[in-house]
Design an enzyme around this catalytic site. Structure first.
Site, PDB file in Angstrom:
ATOM      1  N   HIS A 218       4.758  -2.469  -2.576  1.00  0.00           N
ATOM      2  CA  HIS A 218       3.374  -2.301  -2.127  1.00  0.00           C
ATOM      3  C   HIS A 218       3.217  -1.163  -1.141  1.00  0.00           C
ATOM      4  O   HIS A 218       2.123  -0.859  -0.696  1.00  0.00           O
ATOM      5  CB  HIS A 218       2.882  -3.584  -1.438  1.00  0.00           C
ATOM      6  CG  HIS A 218       3.505  -3.784  -0.089  1.00  0.00           C
ATOM      7  ND1 HIS A 218       4.780  -4.226   0.082  1.00  0.00           N
ATOM      8  CD2 HIS A 218       3.025  -3.548   1.161  1.00  0.00           C
ATOM      9  CE1 HIS A 218       5.077  -4.285   1.373  1.00  0.00           C
ATOM     10  NE2 HIS A 218       4.028  -3.875   2.053  1.00  0.00           N
TER      11      HIS A 218
HETATM   12  C1  UD1 Z   1      -0.614  -3.574   5.162  1.00  0.00           C
HETATM   13  C2  UD1 Z   1       0.261  -2.827   6.179  1.00  0.00           C
HETATM   14  C3  UD1 Z   1       1.682  -2.769   5.681  1.00  0.00           C
HETATM   15  C4  UD1 Z   1       2.211  -4.148   5.349  1.00  0.00           C
HETATM   16  C5  UD1 Z   1       1.258  -4.853   4.389  1.00  0.00           C
HETATM   17  C6  UD1 Z   1       1.725  -6.272   4.223  1.00  0.00           C
HETATM   18  C7  UD1 Z   1      -0.808  -1.008   7.444  1.00  0.00           C
HETATM   19  C8  UD1 Z   1      -0.895   0.450   7.634  1.00  0.00           C
HETATM   20  N1  UD1 Z   1      -0.176  -1.432   6.336  1.00  0.00           N
HETATM   21  O1  UD1 Z   1      -0.610  -2.813   3.963  1.00  0.00           O
HETATM   22  O2  UD1 Z   1       2.514  -2.220   6.698  1.00  0.00           O
HETATM   23  O3  UD1 Z   1       3.468  -4.008   4.761  1.00  0.00           O
HETATM   24  O4  UD1 Z   1      -0.066  -4.861   4.942  1.00  0.00           O
HETATM   25  O5  UD1 Z   1       1.337  -6.822   3.024  1.00  0.00           O
HETATM   26  O6  UD1 Z   1      -1.301  -1.751   8.248  1.00  0.00           O
HETATM   27  N2  UD1 Z   1      -6.520  -6.061  -0.167  1.00  0.00           N
HETATM   28  C9  UD1 Z   1      -6.971  -7.182  -0.805  1.00  0.00           C
HETATM   29  N3  UD1 Z   1      -6.929  -8.354  -0.129  1.00  0.00           N
HETATM   30  C10 UD1 Z   1      -6.470  -8.456   1.131  1.00  0.00           C
HETATM   31  C11 UD1 Z   1      -6.025  -7.314   1.780  1.00  0.00           C
HETATM   32  C12 UD1 Z   1      -6.047  -6.111   1.114  1.00  0.00           C
HETATM   33  O7  UD1 Z   1      -7.405  -7.137  -1.939  1.00  0.00           O
HETATM   34  O8  UD1 Z   1      -6.453  -9.567   1.675  1.00  0.00           O
HETATM   35  C13 UD1 Z   1      -6.539  -4.779  -0.893  1.00  0.00           C
HETATM   36  C14 UD1 Z   1      -7.721  -3.930  -0.519  1.00  0.00           C
HETATM   37  O9  UD1 Z   1      -8.134  -3.275  -1.648  1.00  0.00           O
HETATM   38  C15 UD1 Z   1      -7.137  -2.917   0.443  1.00  0.00           C
HETATM   39  C16 UD1 Z   1      -5.698  -2.766  -0.051  1.00  0.00           C
HETATM   40  O10 UD1 Z   1      -5.362  -4.041  -0.566  1.00  0.00           O
HETATM   41  O11 UD1 Z   1      -7.844  -1.737   0.427  1.00  0.00           O
HETATM   42  C17 UD1 Z   1      -4.720  -2.383   1.017  1.00  0.00           C
HETATM   43  O12 UD1 Z   1      -4.824  -3.271   2.125  1.00  0.00           O
HETATM   44  P1  UD1 Z   1      -4.463  -2.779   3.607  1.00  0.00           P
HETATM   45  O13 UD1 Z   1      -4.585  -3.901   4.542  1.00  0.00           O
HETATM   46  O14 UD1 Z   1      -5.194  -1.528   3.937  1.00  0.00           O
HETATM   47  O15 UD1 Z   1      -2.954  -2.342   3.517  1.00  0.00           O
HETATM   48  P2  UD1 Z   1      -1.726  -3.031   2.852  1.00  0.00           P
HETATM   49  O16 UD1 Z   1      -1.318  -2.214   1.696  1.00  0.00           O
HETATM   50  O17 UD1 Z   1      -2.011  -4.477   2.639  1.00  0.00           O
HETATM   51  N1  UDP Z   2       5.728 -12.986   0.758  1.00  0.00           N
HETATM   52  C1  UDP Z   2       5.053 -14.106   0.294  1.00  0.00           C
HETATM   53  N2  UDP Z   2       4.592 -14.115  -0.995  1.00  0.00           N
HETATM   54  C2  UDP Z   2       4.808 -13.067  -1.842  1.00  0.00           C
HETATM   55  C3  UDP Z   2       5.505 -11.927  -1.363  1.00  0.00           C
HETATM   56  C4  UDP Z   2       5.935 -11.921  -0.048  1.00  0.00           C
HETATM   57  O1  UDP Z   2       4.848 -15.074   1.030  1.00  0.00           O
HETATM   58  O2  UDP Z   2       4.380 -13.143  -2.997  1.00  0.00           O
HETATM   59  C5  UDP Z   2       6.180 -12.969   2.161  1.00  0.00           C
HETATM   60  C6  UDP Z   2       7.642 -12.663   2.333  1.00  0.00           C
HETATM   61  O3  UDP Z   2       8.401 -13.846   2.341  1.00  0.00           O
HETATM   62  C7  UDP Z   2       7.698 -11.934   3.664  1.00  0.00           C
HETATM   63  C8  UDP Z   2       6.348 -11.280   3.757  1.00  0.00           C
HETATM   64  O4  UDP Z   2       5.512 -11.892   2.800  1.00  0.00           O
HETATM   65  O5  UDP Z   2       7.823 -12.838   4.751  1.00  0.00           O
HETATM   66  C9  UDP Z   2       6.471  -9.802   3.495  1.00  0.00           C
HETATM   67  O6  UDP Z   2       5.218  -9.250   3.363  1.00  0.00           O
HETATM   68  P1  UDP Z   2       4.985  -7.803   2.756  1.00  0.00           P
HETATM   69  O7  UDP Z   2       6.086  -7.450   1.840  1.00  0.00           O
HETATM   70  O8  UDP Z   2       3.605  -7.809   2.219  1.00  0.00           O
HETATM   71  O9  UDP Z   2       4.940  -6.876   4.039  1.00  0.00           O
HETATM   72  P2  UDP Z   2       6.021  -6.122   4.932  1.00  0.00           P
HETATM   73  O10 UDP Z   2       7.044  -7.090   5.377  1.00  0.00           O
HETATM   74  O11 UDP Z   2       6.567  -5.006   4.099  1.00  0.00           O
HETATM   75  O12 UDP Z   2       5.208  -5.561   6.045  1.00  0.00           O
END
Ligand code: UD1
Ligand code: UDP
Length: 377
Positions: A218
């Protein structure tokens, strides 16, 4: 500027925990539990960066957490990092002014942490950064910007390891650096047997222990780049055919969106042995990871969890801010070139499968709350 009201009048020991994304909720859950068990005057702000049930409400349900006292809702689908961070900063500041905590805790490197940290700093509250001192030295990453900024404005930097302590000190941070371990160990220890006892994910998906591979991707620098996303799809396809394994991929909404945008949906859907699912709940995902043969990921938290669970990890990035996982032999940084990733995956599945967990003994939350409360007024 009218911030003197709170500066002069915080409520002693009152502690605010800021959450906002899936990993933030998971990593803060031991701290929320610790504050509750000590009966500390505390509350949680959900900054609203993640809002879909699978990334948010499901985490609260699985972790047995109460609903956050405050939740921001105006953050949804902001397009740029700045506007998303700004909306959360404004919302968090208002709540802090109303609640007047002495201490504010943020965790990690997502935008909501920067927002929470800035709000606390500007109001001159005591700020603790949980998971401080991590560095990828990859200046393309929004997370790296956030880590560096938060570390520099924190009063306490809770570094998970000695290496992260050194990183923070090399940056000449102003706050006190405390090596506490990572709260993810606390979370895994508290939830793994619950997950094994309650999750039916393996039966539901027809998976046998040790005979499937978990995949997640992601990260912005990966999935927002069409070429890299195409390579990731090739990696999945070749893993299923050349390694003869089913691949389970709980797909993140960012990646889902990019597959549509880049017209790659059909390619991924065509992979026969791929189980593509919505994001899983924490208990299902923990169980799935624990019984996997190998994990392929660009996630930060998953590199840590697979290391803690004794499952080999192949990191789909050019670098990692979790080098401890590589040093102990649990992880290899393979990049996103399909040939490289396949080679590294073959090596990792051979083992060894035992190593020392470098992230502490599961008492991080206890140590962090001890430190914060000992120094409270
Ligand atoms: C964010 C964090 C990343 C983390 C990830 C965990 C930053 C810069 N990035 O990335 O470090 O690893 O969260 O998962 O803060 N969206 C949904 N539903 C949600 C949230 C997001 O559909 O509940 C979609 C939206 O289209 C949004 C896109 O995902 O625009 C990205 O979401 P965003 O929170 O901007 O960043 P992540 O990629 O989730
Ligand atoms: N995780 C979860 N369900 C999923 C994938 C990940 O609960 O389908 C949990 C995972 O166990 C870990 C966390 O989400 O604790 C990691 O989140 P993510 O990879 O989105 O973000 P990052 O750690 O890279 O910021």
């Amino acid at each position: 500027m009218a911030d003197s009201k709170i500066v002069n009048d915080p409520i002693p020991s009152k502690t605010c925990v800021v959450v906002g994304t899936r990993p933030g909720i998971i990593k803060m859950s031991p701290l929320i539990g610790e504050l509750e068990s000590r009966d500390v005057d505390s509350f949680t702000i959900h900054a609203g960066q993640h809002y879909s049930y699978e990334l948010d409400g499901k985490m609260f349900d699985d972790l047995g957490l109460d609903k956050p006292k405050h939740r921001l809702s105006e953050v949804k689908n902001k397009e740029f990092h700045g506007e998303q961070t700004a909306a959360m900063l404004e919302g968090i500041e208002k709540i802090l002014l109303e609640e007047r905590p002495e201490n504010v805790l943020v965790c990690g490197d997502a935008n909501f942490n920067l927002a929470g940290a800035l709000a606390a700093r500007k109001l001159r509250l005591t700020l603790g950064h949980v998971e401080a001192g991590l560095r990828s030295d990859d200046w393309r990453m929004p997370e790296e910007h956030n880590r560096v900024m938060i570390d520099h404005i924190s009063d306490y930097l809770f570094a998970p390891t000695e290496g992260t302590r050194k990183n923070a000190e090399a940056d000449n941070v102003k706050g006190e650096v405390v090596v506490s371990g990572n709260t993810i160990v606390d979370a895994v220890q508290r939830n793994i047997s619950i997950a094994r006892n309650s999750s039916t994910v393996l039966e539901d998906r027809g998976l046998a222990e040790g005979e499937y591979i978990v995949f997640t991707a992601h990260r912005e620098e990966n999935v927002d780049d069409r070429k890299v996303l195409t390579d990731l799809i090739e990696i999945i396809e070749r893993t299923t055919t050349e390694l003869d394994r089913s691949v389970v991929y709980p797909i993140h909404p960012r990646t889902e969106k990019r597959l549509e945008q880049f017209g790659l949906r059909e390619e991924i859907d065509a992979i026969e042995e791929l189980i593509l699912t919505d994001p899983l709940g924490y208990l299902d995902f923990l169980h799935l990871m624990a019984e996997a043969e190998v994990v392929l990921t660009d996630s930060g938290g998953i590199q840590e969890e697979s290391c803690i669970l004794g499952v080999p990890c192949v990191t789909l990035r050019e670098n990692t801010e979790r080098p401890e996982t590589v040093s102990v032999g649990a992880n290899v940084v393979a990049g996103t070139d399909p040939d490289q990733v396949l080679t590294r995956t073959r090596e990792m599945r051979q083992g060894p499968h035992e190593w020392e967990n470098p992230f502490g003994d599961g008492t991080a939350a206890e140590q962090i709350i001890d430190t914060v409360l000992d120094d409270s007024q």
